[in-house]
Write an enzyme that holds these catalytic residues in place. Structure first.
Site, PDB file in Angstrom:
ATOM      1  CB  CYS A  35      -1.353   0.527   1.379  1.00  0.00           C
ATOM      2  SG  CYS A  35      -1.835   1.555   1.503  1.00  0.00           S
ATOM      3  N   GLY A  36       0.230   2.369  -0.266  1.00  0.00           N
ATOM      4  CA  GLY A  36       0.930   3.422  -0.611  1.00  0.00           C
ATOM      5  C   GLY A  36       1.784   4.303   1.121  1.00  0.00           C
TER       6      GLY A  36
END
Length: 161
Positions: A35-36
């Site tokens: 995930c970012g």
């Protein structure tokens, strides 16, 4: 009823009653490896290192419900956390945080600390729930809220202010 009334599954498959954390301040976070927001592991570990001896526990709950960003097995997730972020706070088995199969702990904490506009659903990875020493959910933080931005609230609940 409070957070400490639940039993959850650790990342190694063993069950653990959350009553083990009674008397501690707990930050519950749904995590993901792809995930970012994944670099927040570093900030979460820094919080844990700084406040653990003062009574803070961070509990990581991997979740694959947002963009399929946690596809690995529990063992792969643990290895990722160890190798990339030296995570030493407790990690638990992958769970659903929303929907019909949402983990009972998440059903409870979402009800206790609603999101924006009163919504219950967890919006994305790295949503954080702060729990006081009595097991009451006191606040929900958005995924984009960096761990270091939680210091004032954590210190307040730890009563360090």
């Amino acid at each position: 009823m409070g957070v400490y009334d639940f039993t959850v599954k650790k990342i190694d498959g063993q069950t653990e009653p959350l009553s083990r954390y009674e008397g501690k301040v707990v930050l519950i976070v749904n995590t993901a490896s792809k995930c970012g927001f994944t670099p927040q592991y570093k900030g979460l570990q820094a919080l844990y290192d700084k406040y653990r001896d003062l009574g803070l526990e961070i509990l990581g709950f991997p979740c694959n419900q947002f963009g399929q960003q946690e596809p690995g097995t529990n063992k792969e997730i643990q290895q990722f956390c160890d190798l990339n972020y030296n995570v030493s706070f407790p990690m638990f088995a992958k769970v659903d945080v929303n929907g019909a199969n949402a983990d009972p702990l998440y059903q409870y904490i979402k009800k206790e600390a609603k999101g924006a506009l009163g919504s219950r659903a967890v919006k994305w990875n790295f949503t954080k729930f702060l729990v006081d020493r009595k097991g009451n959910v006191v606040k929900r933080f958005a995924p984009q809220t960096e761990p270091e931005k939680l210091i004032a609230e954590i210190e307040e609940v730890l009563k360090l202010c």
